[in-house]
Design a protein around this motif. Structure first.
Motif, mmCIF file in Angstrom:
data_model
loop_
_atom_site.group_PDB
_atom_site.id
_atom_site.type_symbol
_atom_site.label_atom_id
_atom_site.label_comp_id
_atom_site.label_asym_id
_atom_site.label_seq_id
_atom_site.Cartn_x
_atom_site.Cartn_y
_atom_site.Cartn_z
ATOM 1 N N ARG A 1 -59.512 -24.155 -57.508
ATOM 2 C CA ARG A 1 -58.424 -25.053 -57.886
ATOM 3 C C ARG A 1 -57.118 -24.271 -57.769
ATOM 4 N NH1 ARG A 1 -60.035 -26.966 -62.897
ATOM 5 N NH2 ARG A 1 -58.817 -25.468 -64.084
ATOM 6 N N ASP A 2 -56.203 -24.807 -57.012
ATOM 7 C CA ASP A 2 -54.926 -24.120 -56.781
ATOM 8 C C ASP A 2 -55.144 -22.713 -56.213
ATOM 9 O OD1 ASP A 2 -53.564 -26.331 -57.816
ATOM 10 O OD2 ASP A 2 -53.700 -25.555 -59.861
ATOM 11 N N GLY A 3 -56.133 -22.611 -55.315
ATOM 12 C CA GLY A 3 -56.342 -21.354 -54.609
ATOM 13 C C GLY A 3 -57.204 -20.332 -55.313
ATOM 14 N N LYS A 4 -57.755 -20.660 -56.478
ATOM 15 C CA LYS A 4 -58.633 -19.712 -57.160
ATOM 16 C C LYS A 4 -59.668 -20.469 -57.984
ATOM 17 C CE LYS A 4 -55.863 -19.107 -61.360
ATOM 18 N NZ LYS A 4 -55.230 -18.113 -62.264
ATOM 19 N N VAL A 5 -60.753 -19.788 -58.302
ATOM 20 C CA VAL A 5 -61.782 -20.395 -59.148
ATOM 21 C C VAL A 5 -61.290 -20.350 -60.590
ATOM 22 C CG1 VAL A 5 -64.167 -20.283 -59.928
ATOM 23 C CG2 VAL A 5 -63.605 -19.666 -57.572
ATOM 24 N N TRP B 1 -61.764 -34.761 -65.393
ATOM 25 C CA TRP B 1 -61.907 -33.606 -66.284
ATOM 26 C C TRP B 1 -62.053 -32.307 -65.503
ATOM 27 C CZ3 TRP B 1 -60.979 -32.635 -71.205
ATOM 28 C CH2 TRP B 1 -60.830 -33.716 -72.086
ATOM 29 N N SER B 2 -62.583 -32.386 -64.277
ATOM 30 C CA SER B 2 -62.739 -31.159 -63.474
ATOM 31 C C SER B 2 -61.382 -30.556 -63.109
ATOM 32 C CB SER B 2 -63.539 -31.452 -62.203
ATOM 33 O OG SER B 2 -62.755 -32.098 -61.205
ATOM 34 N N GLN B 3 -60.315 -31.327 -63.245
ATOM 35 C CA GLN B 3 -58.979 -30.822 -62.942
ATOM 36 C C GLN B 3 -58.456 -29.869 -64.014
ATOM 37 O OE1 GLN B 3 -56.334 -34.115 -62.090
ATOM 38 N NE2 GLN B 3 -57.868 -35.147 -60.853
ATOM 39 N N LYS B 4 -59.122 -29.849 -65.171
ATOM 40 C CA LYS B 4 -58.672 -28.953 -66.242
ATOM 41 C C LYS B 4 -59.813 -28.180 -66.884
ATOM 42 C CE LYS B 4 -58.263 -33.211 -68.948
ATOM 43 N NZ LYS B 4 -57.319 -34.077 -69.676
ATOM 44 N N ALA B 5 -61.018 -28.302 -66.347
ATOM 45 C CA ALA B 5 -62.179 -27.589 -66.879
ATOM 46 C C ALA B 5 -62.429 -26.314 -66.081
ATOM 47 C CB ALA B 5 -63.416 -28.480 -66.836
ATOM 48 N N GLN C 1 -62.797 -30.051 -58.903
ATOM 49 C CA GLN C 1 -61.811 -28.981 -58.804
ATOM 50 C C GLN C 1 -62.146 -27.800 -59.704
ATOM 51 O OE1 GLN C 1 -57.670 -30.164 -58.510
ATOM 52 N NE2 GLN C 1 -58.289 -32.279 -58.150
ATOM 53 N N CYS C 2 -63.410 -27.664 -60.013
ATOM 54 C CA CYS C 2 -63.931 -26.495 -60.717
ATOM 55 C C CYS C 2 -65.410 -26.381 -60.373
ATOM 56 C CB CYS C 2 -63.728 -26.633 -62.241
ATOM 57 S SG CYS C 2 -64.816 -27.838 -63.023
ATOM 58 N N PRO C 3 -66.065 -25.272 -60.697
ATOM 59 C CA PRO C 3 -67.496 -25.169 -60.429
ATOM 60 C C PRO C 3 -68.295 -26.280 -61.117
ATOM 61 C CG PRO C 3 -66.589 -23.009 -60.876
ATOM 62 C CD PRO C 3 -65.497 -23.997 -61.183
#
Length: 308
Positions: free
Chosen positions: A158-162, A263-267, A297-299
Protein backbone atom coordinates in the motif's frame (compact mmCIF):
# COMPACT_ATOMS: atom_id res chain seq x y z
CA UNK A 1 13.19 -33.80 -9.66
CA UNK A 2 13.64 -31.63 -6.60
CA UNK A 3 16.70 -30.02 -5.13
CA UNK A 4 17.29 -27.96 -2.05
CA UNK A 5 20.02 -25.33 -2.18
CA UNK A 6 21.89 -23.95 0.78
CA UNK A 7 24.99 -21.84 1.05
CA UNK A 8 26.96 -25.10 1.00
CA UNK A 9 25.45 -26.32 -2.29
CA UNK A 10 22.58 -28.54 -3.41
CA UNK A 11 21.11 -31.44 -1.50
CA UNK A 12 17.94 -33.47 -1.27
CA UNK A 13 15.09 -31.74 0.58
CA UNK A 14 14.48 -32.54 4.20
CA UNK A 15 10.85 -31.80 4.96
CA UNK A 16 10.18 -30.72 8.52
CA UNK A 17 6.96 -32.00 9.98
CA UNK A 18 6.71 -29.86 13.07
CA UNK A 19 4.96 -26.85 11.50
CA UNK A 20 7.79 -24.55 12.53
CA UNK A 21 8.55 -23.21 9.08
CA UNK A 22 7.05 -20.58 6.79
CA UNK A 23 7.17 -21.23 3.04
CA UNK A 24 7.41 -18.34 0.56
CA UNK A 25 7.29 -18.67 -3.21
CA UNK A 26 9.51 -16.42 -5.34
CA UNK A 27 9.98 -15.61 -9.02
CA UNK A 28 12.39 -12.68 -8.90
CA UNK A 29 9.70 -9.99 -9.04
CA UNK A 30 9.50 -7.03 -6.62
CA UNK A 31 6.22 -8.46 -5.30
CA UNK A 32 7.96 -11.71 -4.46
CA UNK A 33 10.69 -9.83 -2.60
CA UNK A 34 8.02 -8.01 -0.59
CA UNK A 35 6.54 -11.41 0.29
CA UNK A 36 9.98 -12.68 1.35
CA UNK A 37 10.50 -9.71 3.66
CA UNK A 38 7.02 -10.10 5.16
CA UNK A 39 7.61 -13.82 5.76
CA UNK A 40 11.08 -13.16 7.19
CA UNK A 41 9.62 -10.68 9.66
CA UNK A 42 7.07 -13.28 10.75
CA UNK A 43 9.81 -15.87 11.22
CA UNK A 44 12.10 -13.52 13.14
CA UNK A 45 9.32 -12.50 15.53
CA UNK A 46 8.25 -16.08 16.25
CA UNK A 47 11.40 -18.15 16.05
CA UNK A 48 10.36 -19.94 12.85
CA UNK A 49 12.52 -21.10 9.95
CA UNK A 50 12.00 -19.73 6.44
CA UNK A 51 11.85 -21.93 3.34
CA UNK A 52 12.15 -20.00 0.07
CA UNK A 53 11.00 -21.95 -2.96
CA UNK A 54 11.14 -21.47 -6.72
CA UNK A 55 9.25 -23.66 -9.20
CA UNK A 56 10.75 -24.06 -12.66
CA UNK A 57 8.13 -23.46 -15.35
CA UNK A 58 8.71 -25.31 -18.65
CA UNK A 59 5.29 -24.51 -20.13
CA UNK A 60 6.59 -21.81 -22.54
CA UNK A 61 8.82 -24.44 -24.18
CA UNK A 62 6.28 -27.25 -24.48
CA UNK A 63 5.55 -26.89 -28.18
CA UNK A 64 9.18 -26.63 -29.19
CA UNK A 65 10.29 -29.67 -27.20
CA UNK A 66 11.22 -31.90 -30.21
CA UNK A 67 13.63 -29.23 -31.49
CA UNK A 68 15.07 -27.94 -28.23
CA UNK A 69 17.97 -29.04 -26.07
CA UNK A 70 15.81 -29.92 -23.06
CA UNK A 71 18.81 -30.63 -20.84
CA UNK A 72 20.36 -27.30 -21.78
CA UNK A 73 17.13 -25.42 -21.08
CA UNK A 74 16.80 -27.14 -17.73
CA UNK A 75 20.37 -26.20 -16.81
CA UNK A 76 19.79 -22.58 -17.80
CA UNK A 77 16.51 -22.37 -15.88
CA UNK A 78 18.04 -24.02 -12.83
CA UNK A 79 20.90 -21.49 -12.83
CA UNK A 80 18.40 -18.63 -13.12
CA UNK A 81 16.37 -20.16 -10.31
CA UNK A 82 19.38 -20.41 -8.04
CA UNK A 83 20.18 -16.76 -8.62
CA UNK A 84 16.59 -15.83 -7.82
CA UNK A 85 16.74 -17.84 -4.62
CA UNK A 86 20.08 -16.34 -3.62
CA UNK A 87 18.70 -12.81 -3.99
CA UNK A 88 15.60 -13.76 -2.00
CA UNK A 89 17.70 -15.31 0.79
CA UNK A 90 19.81 -12.16 0.96
CA UNK A 91 16.67 -10.05 1.27
CA UNK A 92 15.43 -12.28 4.09
CA UNK A 93 18.71 -11.95 5.98
CA UNK A 94 18.51 -8.17 5.63
CA UNK A 95 15.35 -8.42 7.72
CA UNK A 96 17.05 -10.65 10.29
CA UNK A 97 20.45 -12.30 10.20
CA UNK A 98 19.37 -14.78 12.85
CA UNK A 99 16.59 -16.66 11.04
CA UNK A 100 17.23 -20.12 9.59
CA UNK A 101 16.84 -19.79 5.80
CA UNK A 102 16.77 -22.63 3.26
CA UNK A 103 16.10 -22.53 -0.49
CA UNK A 104 14.56 -25.11 -2.81
CA UNK A 105 13.97 -25.59 -6.53
CA UNK A 106 11.48 -27.99 -8.08
CA UNK A 107 10.09 -28.88 -11.50
CA UNK A 108 6.75 -29.67 -9.83
CA UNK A 109 4.03 -27.12 -10.63
CA UNK A 110 3.92 -24.14 -8.28
CA UNK A 111 0.40 -24.68 -6.89
CA UNK A 112 0.84 -28.45 -6.59
CA UNK A 113 4.12 -28.04 -4.74
CA UNK A 114 2.73 -25.37 -2.43
CA UNK A 115 -0.22 -27.57 -1.49
CA UNK A 116 2.18 -30.42 -0.72
CA UNK A 117 4.37 -28.16 1.43
CA UNK A 118 1.33 -26.82 3.27
CA UNK A 119 1.00 -30.16 5.04
CA UNK A 120 3.96 -29.27 7.25
CA UNK A 121 4.14 -25.47 7.25
CA UNK A 122 2.94 -22.73 9.58
CA UNK A 123 2.00 -20.55 6.59
CA UNK A 124 2.41 -20.22 2.83
CA UNK A 125 3.29 -16.72 1.62
CA UNK A 126 2.93 -15.40 -1.94
CA UNK A 127 3.47 -12.03 -3.57
CA UNK A 128 0.45 -10.14 -4.86
CA UNK A 129 1.78 -10.05 -8.43
CA UNK A 130 4.49 -11.52 -10.55
CA UNK A 131 5.02 -13.57 -13.66
CA UNK A 132 6.34 -16.80 -12.18
CA UNK A 133 4.41 -19.86 -11.10
CA UNK A 134 5.21 -19.43 -7.43
CA UNK A 135 4.33 -15.86 -6.66
CA UNK A 136 1.57 -14.81 -9.03
CA UNK A 137 -1.92 -14.10 -7.74
CA UNK A 138 -3.66 -16.03 -10.48
CA UNK A 139 -4.49 -19.73 -10.43
CA UNK A 140 -1.47 -20.63 -8.30
CA UNK A 141 -2.57 -18.51 -5.34
CA UNK A 142 -6.24 -19.47 -5.66
CA UNK A 143 -5.39 -23.18 -5.91
CA UNK A 144 -3.02 -22.99 -2.96
CA UNK A 145 -5.59 -21.15 -0.84
CA UNK A 146 -8.37 -23.50 -1.94
CA UNK A 147 -6.50 -26.73 -1.23
CA UNK A 148 -3.68 -25.88 1.19
CA UNK A 149 -3.74 -27.12 4.75
CA UNK A 150 -2.08 -24.18 6.51
CA UNK A 151 -3.05 -20.48 6.19
CA UNK A 152 -2.11 -18.87 2.87
CA UNK A 153 -0.98 -15.22 2.83
CA UNK A 154 -1.06 -13.02 -0.27
CA UNK A 155 1.14 -10.00 0.43
CA UNK A 156 -0.07 -6.65 -0.94
CA UNK A 157 1.69 -3.33 -0.75
CA UNK A 158 0.00 0.00 0.00
CA UNK A 159 1.53 3.28 -1.09
CA UNK A 160 4.65 1.46 -2.23
CA UNK A 161 5.28 -0.63 0.89
CA UNK A 162 3.77 -3.48 2.86
CA UNK A 163 1.85 -1.91 5.76
CA UNK A 164 3.01 -2.81 9.26
CA UNK A 165 0.65 -0.54 11.19
CA UNK A 166 -3.10 -0.54 11.71
CA UNK A 167 -5.46 -3.22 12.98
CA UNK A 168 -5.80 -6.88 12.13
CA UNK A 169 -9.23 -7.37 10.49
CA UNK A 170 -11.16 -10.65 10.59
CA UNK A 171 -14.34 -11.69 8.81
CA UNK A 172 -16.85 -13.47 11.06
CA UNK A 173 -19.82 -15.47 9.77
CA UNK A 174 -20.37 -18.21 12.36
CA UNK A 175 -19.05 -21.11 10.25
CA UNK A 176 -16.42 -23.57 11.57
CA UNK A 177 -13.86 -22.11 9.18
CA UNK A 178 -14.68 -18.64 10.45
CA UNK A 179 -13.97 -19.90 13.96
CA UNK A 180 -10.49 -20.91 12.82
CA UNK A 181 -10.02 -17.51 11.21
CA UNK A 182 -10.96 -15.81 14.49
CA UNK A 183 -8.40 -17.90 16.38
CA UNK A 184 -5.66 -17.05 13.88
CA UNK A 185 -6.63 -13.37 13.85
CA UNK A 186 -6.42 -13.09 17.63
CA UNK A 187 -2.99 -14.73 17.58
CA UNK A 188 -1.83 -12.37 14.82
CA UNK A 189 -3.14 -9.32 16.66
CA UNK A 190 -1.47 -10.42 19.90
CA UNK A 191 1.86 -11.10 18.14
CA UNK A 192 1.77 -7.69 16.47
CA UNK A 193 0.47 -5.73 19.44
CA UNK A 194 -2.36 -4.54 17.20
CA UNK A 195 -6.09 -4.05 17.79
CA UNK A 196 -8.51 -6.48 16.19
CA UNK A 197 -11.51 -5.43 14.08
CA UNK A 198 -14.17 -8.15 13.77
CA UNK A 199 -16.49 -7.68 10.79
CA UNK A 200 -19.84 -9.44 10.53
CA UNK A 201 -22.17 -9.03 7.54
CA UNK A 202 -25.77 -10.22 8.02
CA UNK A 203 -26.22 -10.90 4.29
CA UNK A 204 -23.69 -11.96 1.67
CA UNK A 205 -25.43 -9.96 -1.04
CA UNK A 206 -23.47 -7.07 -2.62
CA UNK A 207 -23.30 -3.80 -0.76
CA UNK A 208 -26.48 -1.76 -1.24
CA UNK A 209 -28.58 -4.71 -2.46
CA UNK A 210 -31.00 -4.32 0.44
CA UNK A 211 -32.62 -1.02 -0.47
CA UNK A 212 -32.68 1.36 2.45
CA UNK A 213 -30.03 -0.56 4.38
CA UNK A 214 -30.95 -0.82 8.05
CA UNK A 215 -34.04 1.22 7.25
CA UNK A 216 -35.38 -1.81 5.37
CA UNK A 217 -35.31 -3.90 8.54
CA UNK A 218 -38.70 -4.10 10.24
CA UNK A 219 -37.22 -3.78 13.74
CA UNK A 220 -33.73 -2.25 13.39
CA UNK A 221 -33.06 -2.26 17.14
CA UNK A 222 -33.89 -5.95 17.49
CA UNK A 223 -31.76 -6.70 14.41
CA UNK A 224 -28.80 -4.81 15.83
CA UNK A 225 -29.11 -6.49 19.23
CA UNK A 226 -29.42 -9.99 17.76
CA UNK A 227 -26.49 -9.62 15.36
CA UNK A 228 -24.24 -8.00 17.96
CA UNK A 229 -25.05 -10.91 20.27
CA UNK A 230 -24.04 -13.39 17.56
CA UNK A 231 -20.77 -11.53 17.07
CA UNK A 232 -20.11 -11.28 20.81
CA UNK A 233 -20.67 -15.02 21.25
CA UNK A 234 -18.17 -15.81 18.51
CA UNK A 235 -15.51 -13.61 20.09
CA UNK A 236 -16.09 -14.19 23.80
CA UNK A 237 -13.79 -17.15 24.44
CA UNK A 238 -10.98 -15.66 22.40
CA UNK A 239 -11.19 -12.32 24.17
CA UNK A 240 -10.68 -14.19 27.44
CA UNK A 241 -7.67 -16.01 26.00
CA UNK A 242 -6.16 -12.79 24.63
CA UNK A 243 -7.16 -10.13 27.20
CA UNK A 244 -4.56 -7.65 25.94
CA UNK A 245 -6.07 -7.52 22.43
CA UNK A 246 -8.46 -4.60 21.98
CA UNK A 247 -11.47 -5.69 19.91
CA UNK A 248 -13.66 -3.45 17.75
CA UNK A 249 -16.88 -4.98 16.43
CA UNK A 250 -18.35 -3.84 13.12
CA UNK A 251 -21.79 -4.99 11.94
CA UNK A 252 -23.01 -4.50 8.37
CA UNK A 253 -26.25 -5.48 6.71
CA UNK A 254 -24.66 -6.65 3.44
CA UNK A 255 -21.63 -6.31 1.18
CA UNK A 256 -18.86 -8.17 3.04
CA UNK A 257 -16.55 -7.89 0.03
CA UNK A 258 -16.94 -4.12 -0.09
CA UNK A 259 -16.34 -3.68 3.61
CA UNK A 260 -13.32 -6.00 3.72
CA UNK A 261 -11.72 -4.11 0.84
CA UNK A 262 -12.43 -0.80 2.55
CA UNK A 263 -10.87 -1.97 5.81
CA UNK A 264 -7.82 -3.26 3.92
CA UNK A 265 -6.99 0.38 3.18
CA UNK A 266 -6.12 0.94 6.84
CA UNK A 267 -5.33 -2.55 8.16
CA UNK A 268 -1.98 -4.35 8.32
CA UNK A 269 -3.61 -7.76 7.81
CA UNK A 270 -7.02 -9.13 6.81
CA UNK A 271 -7.86 -12.68 7.93
CA UNK A 272 -10.74 -14.66 6.41
CA UNK A 273 -11.99 -18.22 6.32
CA UNK A 274 -11.83 -19.81 2.89
CA UNK A 275 -15.53 -20.62 2.78
CA UNK A 276 -18.57 -20.86 5.02
CA UNK A 277 -22.05 -19.46 5.25
CA UNK A 278 -23.33 -15.92 5.58
CA UNK A 279 -21.14 -12.99 4.59
CA UNK A 280 -18.19 -15.06 3.36
CA UNK A 281 -19.83 -18.04 1.68
CA UNK A 282 -17.85 -19.32 -1.31
CA UNK A 283 -15.07 -16.81 -0.66
CA UNK A 284 -12.55 -18.59 -2.87
CA UNK A 285 -14.98 -19.71 -5.51
CA UNK A 286 -16.19 -16.45 -7.02
CA UNK A 287 -15.87 -12.69 -7.25
CA UNK A 288 -15.36 -12.10 -3.51
CA UNK A 289 -12.17 -14.13 -3.47
CA UNK A 290 -10.87 -12.65 -6.70
CA UNK A 291 -11.43 -9.08 -5.54
CA UNK A 292 -10.02 -9.58 -2.05
CA UNK A 293 -6.91 -11.42 -3.24
CA UNK A 294 -6.29 -9.10 -6.17
CA UNK A 295 -7.42 -5.70 -4.86
CA UNK A 296 -6.78 -5.65 -1.11
CA UNK A 297 -4.33 -3.01 0.03
CA UNK A 298 -2.69 -5.05 2.77
CA UNK A 299 -1.68 -8.70 3.20
CA UNK A 300 -4.60 -11.15 3.15
CA UNK A 301 -4.47 -14.39 5.14
CA UNK A 302 -6.84 -17.16 4.04
CA UNK A 303 -7.54 -19.84 6.63
CA UNK A 304 -8.61 -23.28 5.48
CA UNK A 305 -11.16 -25.56 7.19
CA UNK A 306 -9.90 -28.14 9.67
CA UNK A 307 -9.38 -31.58 8.17
CA UNK A 308 -12.06 -34.08 9.10
Amino acid sequence: MTAQGTEQGTREPSIARDGNSVVVGVDGSPAAEAAVRWAASMCAARGLSLRIIHALDFSPYTYGAPYLDVAGIYGWMEDEGKETLARAAAAAREVSADIDVSTEISTMGGARWLVSLSEDSRALVLGASGSGSASGIGSTAVNAASHGVCPVVVVHERDGKVPDEGPVVVGVDGSPTSERAIAVAFEEAAQRGAPLVAIHAWSDTPHGTLAGGRGAIRDPRAFEDAEHEVLAERLAGWQEQYPDVTVQRELYIDGPRTHLLAWSQKAQLVVVGSRGRGGFRGLLLGSTSNELVQKAQCPVMVVRPARS
